[in-house]
Write a protein that holds these residues in place. Structure first.
Motif, PDB file in Angstrom:
ATOM      1  N   VAL A 128       0.834  -1.208   0.000  1.00 39.10           N
ATOM      2  CA  VAL A 128       0.000   0.000   0.000  1.00 39.10           C
ATOM      3  C   VAL A 128       0.866   1.254   0.000  1.00 39.10           C
ATOM      4  CG1 VAL A 128      -1.746   1.283   1.289  1.00 39.10           C
ATOM      5  CG2 VAL A 128      -1.894  -1.198   1.121  1.00 39.10           C
ATOM      6  N   LYS A 129       1.968   1.229   0.712  1.00 38.29           N
ATOM      7  CA  LYS A 129       2.860   2.392   0.752  1.00 38.29           C
ATOM      8  C   LYS A 129       4.056   2.117  -0.139  1.00 38.29           C
ATOM      9  CE  LYS A 129       5.133   5.323   4.222  1.00 38.29           C
ATOM     10  NZ  LYS A 129       5.553   6.263   3.322  1.00 38.29           N
ATOM     11  N   GLY A 130       4.309   3.042  -1.058  1.00 38.71           N
ATOM     12  CA  GLY A 130       5.437   2.882  -1.964  1.00 38.71           C
ATOM     13  C   GLY A 130       6.278   4.138  -2.026  1.00 38.71           C
ATOM     14  N   ASP A 131       7.197   4.167  -2.994  1.00 42.60           N
ATOM     15  CA  ASP A 131       8.083   5.323  -3.153  1.00 42.60           C
ATOM     16  C   ASP A 131       7.335   6.552  -3.651  1.00 42.60           C
ATOM     17  OD1 ASP A 131      10.188   3.760  -2.343  1.00 42.60           O
ATOM     18  OD2 ASP A 131      10.724   3.157  -4.381  1.00 42.60           O
ATOM     19  N   THR A 132       6.302   6.333  -4.434  1.00 40.29           N
ATOM     20  CA  THR A 132       5.482   7.442  -4.925  1.00 40.29           C
ATOM     21  C   THR A 132       4.051   7.224  -4.448  1.00 40.29           C
ATOM     22  OG1 THR A 132       4.901   6.323  -6.990  1.00 40.29           O
ATOM     23  CG2 THR A 132       6.925   7.640  -7.007  1.00 40.29           C
ATOM     24  N   ALA A 133       3.176   8.113  -4.853  1.00 44.65           N
ATOM     25  CA  ALA A 133       1.768   7.993  -4.464  1.00 44.65           C
ATOM     26  C   ALA A 133       1.030   6.951  -5.297  1.00 44.65           C
ATOM     27  CB  ALA A 133       1.081   9.344  -4.609  1.00 44.65           C
ATOM     28  N   TYR A 134       1.719   6.321  -6.242  1.00 44.70           N
ATOM     29  CA  TYR A 134       1.065   5.364  -7.140  1.00 44.70           C
ATOM     30  C   TYR A 134       0.367   4.257  -6.363  1.00 44.70           C
ATOM     31  CZ  TYR A 134       0.202   2.057 -10.867  1.00 44.70           C
ATOM     32  OH  TYR A 134      -0.411   1.202 -11.745  1.00 44.70           O
TER      33      TYR A 134
END
Length: 191
Positions: free
Chosen positions: A120-126
């Motif tokens: 759910v949480k990544g490097d970008t908001a993607y």
């Protein structure tokens, strides 16, 4: 003494259709805002860093979802047509098919989530936006299935003169097809 003729019958109240239209308008604004945020975040980062590199979206499943959403419009229109003509058997069959198509949409979305397997949480908001938009559509489809079950029970239970519920249901499924077209194009096609 002359009496006045009786007053004309009051026009039917279309509370279900109006309520459905208001809900659809609010949900359209929600999905529109989420889609605008999607494009805002996407345009704010470099093209090669927006989407995780190894992520592959199963496009066949997403395209089948889009076709299923459009097919549900055809089936709900069949239910409206049959209810208007008092054909209880075909209206019930069409409502059952709409419910099954809704379950197929949920199944396809669950398959996409499983195949994508993003945290759910990544490097970008993607990552978070992907789940936010697709989960919102998922919840809207669940709502549509519940609405279809209620309409089916009401119609099968003998309220064949009350066509407003089926008309409201048709409006809702048209809304779902339109919303999925936006989600499909922005999240799955444009990425």
């Amino acid at each position: 003494m002359h009496a006045l003729p009786p007053a004309p019958a009051a026009p039917p109240k279309r509370q279900v259709v109006v309520g459905t239209a208001l809900f659809a308008a609010a949900a359209t604004m929600l999905v529109g805002a989420m889609t605008a945020l999607w494009f805002h975040f996407r345009d704010g980062v470099a093209k090669n860093t927006w989407k995780p590199a190894k992520m592959v979206i199963p496009e066949v499943a997403t395209n089948v979802m889009w076709i299923t959403a459009l097919l549900s419009c055809l089936m709900i229109q069949w239910a409206v047509y049959s209810a208007k003509r008092g054909d209880r058997q075909h209206a019930s069959l069409a409502l059952g098919i709409v419910i099954m198509l809704g379950l197929a949409l949920l199944n396809s979305q669950a398959y996409v989530w499983r195949r994508v397997a993003l945290p759910v949480k990544g490097d970008t908001a993607y990552n978070s936006m992907f789940y936010a938009i697709t989960a919102t559509y998922f919840v809207l489809v669940v709502t549509g299935i519940v609405y279809a079950i209620v309409a089916a029970f009401r119609y099968i239970g003998g309220r064949t003169k009350d066509r407003e519920t089926i008309a409201g249901l048709a409006l809702y499924w048209y809304f779902l097809a339109g919303v999925y077209t936006v989600v499909w194009y922005s999240v799955y096609v444009k990425k």
